[in-house]
Design a protein around this motif. Structure first.
Motif, mmCIF file in Angstrom:
data_model
loop_
_atom_site.group_PDB
_atom_site.id
_atom_site.type_symbol
_atom_site.label_atom_id
_atom_site.label_comp_id
_atom_site.label_asym_id
_atom_site.label_seq_id
_atom_site.Cartn_x
_atom_site.Cartn_y
_atom_site.Cartn_z
ATOM 1 N N ASP A 1 0.809 -1.214 0.000
ATOM 2 C CA ASP A 1 0.000 0.000 0.000
ATOM 3 C C ASP A 1 0.850 1.275 0.000
ATOM 4 O O ASP A 1 0.600 2.188 -0.777
ATOM 5 N N HIS B 1 -13.605 4.185 -0.054
ATOM 6 C CA HIS B 1 -13.540 2.858 -0.670
ATOM 7 C C HIS B 1 -14.810 2.623 -1.461
ATOM 8 O O HIS B 1 -15.876 3.097 -1.067
ATOM 9 N N ARG C 1 -6.947 -8.853 0.567
ATOM 10 C CA ARG C 1 -6.713 -8.602 -0.860
ATOM 11 C C ARG C 1 -5.895 -9.722 -1.486
ATOM 12 O O ARG C 1 -4.906 -10.182 -0.928
ATOM 13 N N ARG D 1 -4.303 -1.983 -8.184
ATOM 14 C CA ARG D 1 -4.683 -2.054 -6.756
ATOM 15 C C ARG D 1 -5.607 -3.253 -6.498
ATOM 16 O O ARG D 1 -5.597 -4.204 -7.258
ATOM 17 N N TYR E 1 -8.872 -5.149 -3.603
ATOM 18 C CA TYR E 1 -9.988 -5.020 -2.663
ATOM 19 C C TYR E 1 -9.945 -6.184 -1.685
ATOM 20 O O TYR E 1 -9.280 -7.196 -1.920
ATOM 21 N N PHE F 1 -14.614 -4.143 -0.320
ATOM 22 C CA PHE F 1 -14.109 -2.791 -0.071
ATOM 23 C C PHE F 1 -12.945 -2.591 -1.021
ATOM 24 O O PHE F 1 -11.902 -3.241 -0.858
ATOM 25 N N GLY F 2 -13.129 -1.715 -2.026
ATOM 26 C CA GLY F 2 -12.104 -1.574 -3.052
ATOM 27 C C GLY F 2 -11.338 -0.268 -2.945
ATOM 28 O O GLY F 2 -11.898 0.771 -2.588
ATOM 29 N N GLU F 3 -10.075 -0.337 -3.284
ATOM 30 C CA GLU F 3 -9.220 0.855 -3.235
ATOM 31 C C GLU F 3 -9.679 1.888 -4.260
ATOM 32 O O GLU F 3 -10.114 1.560 -5.358
ATOM 33 N N CYS F 4 -9.545 3.137 -3.887
ATOM 34 C CA CYS F 4 -9.957 4.249 -4.744
ATOM 35 C C CYS F 4 -8.702 5.034 -5.092
ATOM 36 O O CYS F 4 -7.870 5.297 -4.229
ATOM 37 N N GLU G 1 -12.056 2.023 -10.411
ATOM 38 C CA GLU G 1 -12.994 1.532 -9.384
ATOM 39 C C GLU G 1 -14.136 0.759 -10.033
ATOM 40 O O GLU G 1 -14.599 -0.247 -9.497
ATOM 41 N N CYS H 1 -7.092 -0.679 0.607
ATOM 42 C CA CYS H 1 -8.476 -1.167 0.647
ATOM 43 C C CYS H 1 -8.860 -1.588 2.064
ATOM 44 O O CYS H 1 -9.974 -2.009 2.302
#
Ligand SMILES: Cc1cc2nc3c(=O)[nH]c(=O)nc-3n(C[C@H](O)[C@H](O)[C@H](O)COP(=O)(O)OP(=O)(O)OC[C@H]3O[C@@H](n4cnc5c(N)ncnc54)[C@H](O)[C@@H]3O)c2cc1C
Lengths: 560, 200
Positions: free
Chosen positions: A130, A334, A364, A377, A379, A420-423, A455, A533
């Motif tokens: 990250d 997220h 993830r 990235r 989630y 929950f996904g990374e933005c 996303e 995430c």
């Protein structure tokens, strides 16, 4: 109070404000904590704790009328219900502006303790996957820190707040200092086994949660009543009230001011140093200033950004600490959404006793190791096995004696996975000040936010992978999740005063210190350079504690 | 195992080795967990109440356990209609009640409440089939919490909630504790055991 110069002023009393107050007072500073909301006293103000369903006016269902009138936005938090809605703001009293085309939910609780009272308590460390992400794929600026800089602060925070969890040895989700983990139900164990054998690169672990499973620093162990969000008299979950406030108070160096809205950070004549904050009394609307040698902004991402943007005087027309022009930009959340639901035959798994305030977590796996999906990235999933008993009746055709017997029986099982996904940071996603003012005369925050292509691609995968995984678990039926949340729905808003190496492209340095104003620190979610995430609050706490140590040393060297 | 509040706190105090001070214990024990529901608000007329009495009792009839009428479900429905819903939802429900009476006329009765239980069931069945045809996805309610519910779907939901959250039913048909003190992740029910009442 008026003439006094505090060693530090902490704005906000939520998760990060509580931490700043504790760390600064324990390091010898005299601290004034300024909170816009009402006081909420531990134990005494947990008015719905353990109230049985038959004593709740709406029997726990709440009121559509009240929800629509008072909480049209707040109700998007699925956790909100009639037993805890007093810990969320009434939207009409706390307006903000959403730019055309933006759907942004600003979910919050303006009271002493902030959202530490209602948060979901899920806590996960970040890793170098990250902290190096921006540098690796070029989105956003590089983090000025790495895991090695924050690791001991994660230890420090976990030791204090108490985190129950299971060590897994995964590089992308470092283990912490855990209290004994909570247990998985029989169905969860089965789902874990099936997923892990079908997908060797995936792991399912019990949620890591800031709820203590044994007595911890004067706080009682979880008694499994279930709904932490009503408040917990034995202090089993981490909140400002149960944890950081008692520690800060014990030093004798903390003063708390509630119903006090910080309108601005004040500065000296040339704008090079903060001198304190300008405060509006929430009841009388009287305005006054309080002075401090250090100012710690912990008013939550959007709250802090609003204050700083509003603090610009002649020296700083774009807002304070904004020589870079990045203040307010790169707002992230997220992207969350139900991945899938699986339904299982009723009698095949035993029930549970006690209500566990926690679920499971699938860390993830995309863009970790060999996986190369269509997006950058990744989630993680949160989920749990849920017993569907009588409440499923409204979704079950029929009525009458036999149907009633069924509803009163042990019920069947459902398994839920939500992603929950990374933005990615995007300069166009931003907080600015609107022309509209709130009833205290402060310019409202205005949000511009749109999900990006990355996303969107990720969401598709979140749903597909969840359906595929539950498909391996003997479910009678698996239904894909419908729809994804708006911006803000994950309640993980962050990024609007980012940390960075270069004062030209970031607001804060590696120690959460303003590049422009050395006695101004920002340690809530606005400091985040990327979103990862994982649920972010543990990282906010670690960064806060780390910044406090640094700030006190700087102060000793004669900073302000 | 059912632990009451006092026992639970005493247990907690022991585990904590006295860390929970006596004054803090007292504060918790004296704190009154809510006042009982007073259904002061009401929108149903006497005639409508009779219809609702009949509907909720057909949905959850008395068997060897109490029925909806035994635990005051009509009062809950009335309270929810008065305080818990938007006007559009209340209007939709009232129209549904009227329609039941109209359907009853075809069965030679002036009102739904006066029909025999068998005839009432036949009408409710007809209405439910109609509603399901219009909205075949039974899980839609999970995703569309903000939308008005169809008449019978709402009647069923309110009956279920009113019934399964009533003190009598919760205490006598389930194992209920607001502080279990433990979590058993795989609790086999032996014959005669009552299911765990979750979601407090
Ligand atoms: C239902 C829910 C579930 C969540 N679950 C999780 C989870 O599982 N894991 C996780 O990591 N995170 C979770 N979060 C998010 C988490 O609560 C936040 O990340 C965290 O509280 C942020 O800490 P903070 O100190 O920045 O803000 P807050 O805790 O929101 O505190 C900010 C405080 O500042 C005060 N304030 C604001 N403006 C001003 C002003 N102008 N003057 C004075 N005071 C001001 C506010 O009143 C508030 O008390 C959840 C949130 C909610 C609501």
């Amino acid at each position: 109070m008026e003439d006094q110069v505090w060693d530090a002023i902490v704005v906000g009393s939520g998760i990060t404000g509580g931490w700043a107050a504790k760390e600064l007072t324990e390091r010898g500073l005299r601290v004034l904590m300024v909170e816009r909301g009402r006081p909420v006293e531990h134990i005494k103000d947990y008015t719905t704790e353990h109230v049985p369903p038959w004593k709740l006016p709406f029997r726990g269902k709440g009121s559509r009328k009240i929800l629509d009138e008072d909480y049209p936005i707040q109700q998007k938090a699925p956790q909100l219900n009639e037993t805890n809605w007093h810990f969320f703001v009434k939207d009409r009293e706390h307006p903000y502006v959403q730019a055309e085309g933006t759907d942004w939910s600003w979910v919050r609780g303006n009271q002493f303790g902030g959202r530490s009272l209602t948060w979901g308590r899920q806590v996960y460390r970040w890793s170098d996957l990250d902290f190096e992400a921006n540098a690796r794929d070029g989105h956003g600026v590089d983090w000025p820190i790495r895991y090695g800089d924050i690791e001991k602060w994660y230890d420090h925070v976990e030791d204090f707040i108490g985190v129950s969890g299971q060590a897994e040895g995964l590089p992308q989700l470092p283990d912490g200092r855990f209290l004994p983990p909570m247990e998985m139900t029989c169905l969860e164990e089965k789902v874990k086994g099936d997923i892990e054998s079908a997908y060797p690169d995936r792991r399912m672990t019990i949620g890591r949660v800031a709820v203590v499973t044994q007595a911890h620093r004067g706080r009682g162990p979880c008694h499994y009543c279930g709904p932490c969000e009503r408040g917990c008299s034995v202090g089993a979950y981490f909140s400002t009230q149960s944890s950081t406030l008692p520690a800060a108070k014990a030093t004798g160096r903390l003063e708390v001011m509630t119903d006090a809205i910080v309108e601005k950070v004040t500065t000296n004549a040339d704008g090079s140093r903060a001198t304190g904050v300008a405060v509006i009394d929430a009841t009388t609307r009287e305005r006054r200033e309080v002075r401090g040698r250090l100012v710690f902004m912990c008013a939550s991402t959007i709250g802090t950004t609003q204050i700083l943007l509003n603090s610009g005087g002649e020296n700083a027309p774009n807002g304070l600490a904004n020589s870079s022009g990045t203040l307010g930009r790169y707002l992230m959340d997220h992207t969350i959404g139900l991945g899938a639901l699986g339904f299982y035959p009723g009698t095949s798994y035993p029930g549970t006793q006690g209500n566990r305030p926690n679920g499971i977590y699938i860390p993830r796996f995309q863009n970790v190791g060999e996986s190369k999906p269509e997006f950058v990235r990744g989630y993680g999933y949160q989920g749990m096995a849920i017993k569907i008993g009588w409440s499923a009746g409204s979704m079950t055709p029929g009525f009458g004696a036999e149907w009633k017997e069924q509803l009163g029986g042990p019920g069947s099982w459902m398994f839920m996975l939500s992603g929950f996904g990374e933005c990615l940071p995007d300069a166009n996603n931003r907080v600015t000040l609107a022309d509209e003012r709130d009833s205290w005369g402060m310019r409202q925050a205005k949000i511009n936010f749109n999900w990006g292509e990355n996303e969107k691609a990720m969401r598709k995968d979140i749903s597909e992978q969840a359906v595929a995984m539950l498909g391996k678990t003997g479910a009678l039926q698996v239904i894909p999740g419908q729809g994804f949340g708006d911006g803000g729905d994950a309640i993980h808003e962050m990024g609007t005063a980012r940390m960075g190496l270069d004062p030209k492209t970031s607001v804060l340095n590696a120690h959460n210190q303003s590049h422009d104003i050395p006695n101004l620190f920002v340690t809530d979610g606005s400091c985040m350079t990327s979103s990862a995430c994982q649920n972010p609050s543990l990282t906010y706490m670690a960064l806060t504690a780390r910044a406090c140590e640094f700030a006190v040393k700087e102060l000793e060297k004669g900073l302000a | 195992m059912i632990v009451d509040r006092r026992q639970f706190l005493q247990h907690a105090a022991v585990v904590l080795g006295g860390a929970l001070s006596t004054s803090c214990m007292d504060a918790v024990l004296q704190h009154d967990p809510g006042s009982p529901l007073t259904t002061s608000r009401s929108v149903l007329t006497a005639k409508q109440r009779l219809s609702v009495d009949a509907i909720v009792e057909r949905i959850i009839p008395a068997t060897d356990t109490p029925g909806a009428n035994d635990v005051g479900v009509t009062d809950f429905v009335d309270f929810m209609l008065a305080e818990g819903y938007r006007e559009s939802q209340v209007a939709l429900f009232m129209t549904g009640l009227e329609r039941l009476d109209m359907m009853s006329v075809a069965k030679d009765s002036p009102s739904f409440a006066d029909l025999t239980p068998e005839k009432q069931d036949a009408i409710l069945k007809e209405v439910e089939v109609e509603e399901l045809a219009a909205n075949p996805n039974p899980f839609a309610a999970l995703f569309n919490a903000g939308q008005d519910r169809a008449f019978f779907a709402l009647a069923k939901e309110l009956t279920i909630v009113g019934y399964f959250t009533s003190e009598d039913v919760v205490k006598n048909q389930f194992t209920f504790s607001h502080a279990a003190g433990y979590f058993d992740p795989c609790a086999e029910l032996k014959p005669g055991d009552k299911p765990w009442y979750g979601g407090l």
